[in-house]
Design a protein around this motif. Structure first.
Motif, PDB file in Angstrom:
ATOM      1  N   LEU A 164       0.852  -1.191   0.000  1.00 58.26           N
ATOM      2  CA  LEU A 164       0.000   0.000   0.000  1.00 58.26           C
ATOM      3  C   LEU A 164       0.883   1.234   0.000  1.00 58.26           C
ATOM      4  CD1 LEU A 164      -2.817   1.367   0.556  1.00 58.26           C
ATOM      5  CD2 LEU A 164      -2.135   1.313   2.950  1.00 58.26           C
ATOM      6  N   LEU A 165       0.603   2.146  -0.921  1.00 55.99           N
ATOM      7  CA  LEU A 165       1.393   3.372  -0.990  1.00 55.99           C
ATOM      8  C   LEU A 165       0.483   4.570  -0.735  1.00 55.99           C
ATOM      9  CD1 LEU A 165       3.432   2.616  -4.229  1.00 55.99           C
ATOM     10  CD2 LEU A 165       4.226   2.435  -1.880  1.00 55.99           C
ATOM     11  N   SER A 166       1.090   5.689  -0.443  1.00 51.84           N
ATOM     12  CA  SER A 166       0.288   6.906  -0.348  1.00 51.84           C
ATOM     13  C   SER A 166      -0.076   7.293  -1.782  1.00 51.84           C
ATOM     14  CB  SER A 166       1.097   8.012   0.309  1.00 51.84           C
ATOM     15  OG  SER A 166       2.083   8.471  -0.575  1.00 51.84           O
ATOM     16  N   PRO A 167      -1.126   8.112  -1.980  1.00 57.20           N
ATOM     17  CA  PRO A 167      -1.499   8.458  -3.354  1.00 57.20           C
ATOM     18  C   PRO A 167      -0.343   9.075  -4.138  1.00 57.20           C
ATOM     19  CG  PRO A 167      -3.205   9.148  -1.839  1.00 57.20           C
ATOM     20  CD  PRO A 167      -2.073   8.660  -0.995  1.00 57.20           C
ATOM     21  N   GLU A 168       0.472   9.900  -3.479  1.00 53.79           N
ATOM     22  CA  GLU A 168       1.599  10.527  -4.194  1.00 53.79           C
ATOM     23  C   GLU A 168       2.613   9.464  -4.602  1.00 53.79           C
ATOM     24  OE1 GLU A 168       0.525  11.415  -1.249  1.00 53.79           O
ATOM     25  OE2 GLU A 168       0.293  13.595  -1.078  1.00 53.79           O
ATOM     26  N   GLU A 169       2.897   8.541  -3.689  1.00 49.72           N
ATOM     27  CA  GLU A 169       3.860   7.485  -4.001  1.00 49.72           C
ATOM     28  C   GLU A 169       3.330   6.610  -5.137  1.00 49.72           C
ATOM     29  OE1 GLU A 169       5.531   6.885   0.574  1.00 49.72           O
ATOM     30  OE2 GLU A 169       3.997   5.571  -0.212  1.00 49.72           O
ATOM     31  N   TYR A 170       2.033   6.311  -5.044  1.00 48.27           N
ATOM     32  CA  TYR A 170       1.410   5.458  -6.049  1.00 48.27           C
ATOM     33  C   TYR A 170       1.519   6.117  -7.422  1.00 48.27           C
ATOM     34  CZ  TYR A 170      -2.242   2.791  -8.415  1.00 48.27           C
ATOM     35  OH  TYR A 170      -2.936   2.002  -9.298  1.00 48.27           O
TER      36      TYR A 170
END
Ligand code: ADP
Ligand code: MG
Length: 617
Positions: free
Chosen positions: A486-492
């Motif tokens: 699971l990533l943060s939206p920015e990381e994703y």
């Protein structure tokens, strides 16, 4: 100087709008905050094309009366404060009266709104600050506001917008933060006709976290419930063992407002001190309620930074809130002993003397002997000679590369051999190794210079340069079981936009829904490093190096690989290795610092030495 004139209303509106609205996500932030301030308990955000062409926010709040609607779109028009004292007791998210005016200045806005007491609602249209329509209309209680074609009249701004997917991700991140900060409000986010987020609005922080970050993250949390001197902190913080490799999962909310605060971050991390490995950071969702007079929210146009009149009080409260939660959870099962992967363990051999190594035939001392097969070091402690084998040794794990002469000779680039920059060596100078001090500093002589070379730092830099210079893609090691991360939206977003680059680096990744990535393969050079650590870290580097994702984004990765694979202080290396390393460093002009910036080599000229001994003046 040209004549001074007052700017037209149109231009000054555009300038002012630029402060508040810089991309579609800032529109969404402002409008959802308005919906929350309106007392709504249900808000729906719908976007198309990353919000660039279409944003619709619907709430069931108090609505705007027919008589107020035009005023609401004027700059500095607000229903939230009336006099200057009100600035000290702000409990609403908005108060500057700038958002609607700014949004209307740079886009096409359509509103349908109705107050409960009104028979009919209002249909209002304003484009580029110009009113187009204001009429009565039948509509439900609450407000629906549609924003079309943001920056249609500011082409310079439009040009700076990122790809739709990136803008959409930024909106998704903002909606998620707002959802986390208001568990009493049900929030729905629909992106290109697909529902991405729904929170039930049941006032339970856990349901929100579950909806936003998913089950696996929610399961890593421990509850926080703390109050101190009028400050109340509720929410969740992560169990130390599930800490993350960056801070993107740290969420602090002050009176329902998402903020960035160094005080909160530092105090949270202080509470985790000694529970985390270096390079790991706690994750949290902490809602902090404080008396409005001790926080100044009027220090940033987007109100994301705040100032506290009593920093210490906030620091202590966050610290104790997290610490108490951690202590309650501090059961033996949580004990986490990081498995340090040290490729070779040399027994600590402290206090070595500067040891002189020379070919046997030239030096007859029993203690200090050298042959091509073995080197002897003198231990000060035991006063015994310790005989070591040459460094190339089967006991050492494969991924731990040792230098040898052959590492540095010119040869054609091979597949698994990392491309070297040896051809940078112009005129090779022969170096005479005098010895090694403290098992880390090579002492060498070349012409009239005395060199001291930090062997670990030097080798680390050489490996780092080789990795960076590589032109072929890196081998990938397929995982037996793909890792779901699971990533943060920015990381994703950073990962999804750089899949090709990541593939080159040896990562095999598939992007799933809801900010989850499937990692099927990792670079072979990272064998053994958990993907849960490396992927968020890499994503963060990609975010930080947006303009040049390759090769800078992987510098950190290369640093750690280089550091791991380089020879270490206390490793025993034979004279051929030390010579090869010293010659490589000396003859290549570009190996001056290790990847962390420490110098690799110190030179002393014969003249310097003679001056010190007063042989010359
Ligand atoms: P601010 O939020 O700082 O007051 P805005 O420009 O965002 O300024 O909004 C101006 C005013 O319009 C608000 O003070 C509020 O009275 C009204 N308003 C805006 N959006 C809504 C909404 N969704 N529901 C009810 N009133 C709203
Ligand atoms: Mg507002």
């Amino acid at each position: 100087m040209a004549k001074i004139t007052v700017l037209s209303k149109e231009i000054s509106e555009l300038i002012a709008a630029g402060e508040v609205i810089d991309r579609p996500s800032s529109v969404v932030k402002e409008l959802v905050e308005n919906s929350i301030d309106s007392g709504a308990n249900s808000v729906t955000v719908e976007i198309k094309n990353g919000g660039v062409t279409y944003i619709r926010i619907t709430d069931n709040g108090c609505g705007i009366s027919e008589t107020d609607i035009a005023t609401a779109f004027l700059r500095h028009a607000t229903s939230k404060i009336y006099e200057k004292e009100d600035l000290n007791k702000i409990l609403t998210l908005g108060f500057r009266g700038e958002a609607l005016a700014s949004i209307a200045a740079v886009s096409k806005v359509e509103v349908l709104t109705k107050q409960q007491s009104e028979q009919l609602g209002t249909h209002y249209v304003i484009e580029g600050s110009e009113e187009k329509l204001n009429e009565k209309a039948g509509c439900p209680d609450g407000t629906t506001i549609v924003i079309r074609d943001i920056f249609y009249n500011v082409p310079a701004r439009l040009k700076f917008l990122k790809k739709d997917v990136t803008e959409g991700n930024s909106i998704s991140a903002i909606v998620s933060k707002i959802a986390l900060s208001h568990p009493e409000i049900s929030i729905r986010f629909i992106r290109d006709n697909k529902q991405e987020l729904y929170t039930p609005g049941d006032s339970d922080y856990f349901s929100d976290i579950y909806a936003v970050y998913g089950k696996s993250f929610a399961q890593t949390l421990i509850p926080v419930d703390f109050s101190n001197n009028g400050i109340e902190i509720k929410g969740y913080t992560v169990k130390p063992v599930y800490s993350r490799s960056n801070r993107s999962f740290q969420n602090f909310f002050i009176n329902g407002r998402y903020i960035k605060s160094v005080t909160c971050t530092v105090s949270l991390e202080e509470a985790y001190k000694n529970s985390l490995m270096t390079g790991k950071f706690p994750a949290c969702v902490l809602n902090i309620k404080i008396p409005p007079d001790i926080v100044d929210v009027n220090v940033h146009p987007a109100k994301i930074e705040v100032r506290f009149s009593d920093e210490k009080l906030i620091f202590d409260s966050v610290y104790f809130a997290a610490k108490n939660a951690l202590m309650k959870e501090d059961k033996p099962k949580e004990l986490y002993i990081p498995e340090e992967k040290k490729p070779t363990e040399n027994p600590p051999k402290n206090d070595y003397k500067v040891t002189v190594i020379q070919p046997k035939e030239e030096y007859s001392s029993k203690q200090l002997s050298f042959s091509s097969e073995k080197i002897e070091y003198v231990s000060e402690k035991t006063d015994e000679s310790i005989t070591v084998k040459p460094a190339i040794d089967e006991e050492k794990p494969e991924n731990f590369k040792y230098i040898s002469n052959s590492s540095f000779v010119k040869k054609p680039v091979q597949d698994e051999e990392i491309h070297t920059a040896e051809n940078k060596i112009t005129e090779s100078k022969k170096i005479r190794i005098i010895g090694e001090a403290f098992l880390n500093y090579i002492i060498a002589e070349v012409n009239d210079e005395l060199l001291l070379i930090d062997k670990h730092a030097a080798h680390e830099r050489i490996i780092f340069e080789k990795l960076k210079a590589r032109e072929k893609s890196f081998d990938s090691q397929m995982l037996i079981c793909p890792a779901e991360i699971l990533l943060s939206p920015e990381e994703y977003s950073a990962v999804s936009e750089n899949l090709q680059t990541l593939l080159f680096m040896g990562f095999s990744i598939k992007c799933k829904d809801k900010n989850i990535v499937w990692v099927e393969g990792v670079p072979s050079y990272l064998e053994g490093v958990p993907p849960e650590d490396i992927i968020p870290e890499t994503a963060e580097n990609l975010i930080n190096c947006k303009n040049n994702p390759q090769p800078d984004a992987f510098d950190e990765l290369f640093h750690s690989v280089a550091c791991k694979s380089a020879i270490k202080a206390n490793d025993k290396n034979d004279i051929r290795e030390l010579t090869a390393l010293a010659e490589n460093v000396y003859n290549r002009g570009d190996i001056k610092y290790c990847p962390h910036g420490r110098p690799v080599m110190i030179k002393l000229t014969k003249k310097d030495i003679e001056k010190q001994f007063k042989r010359i003046l």
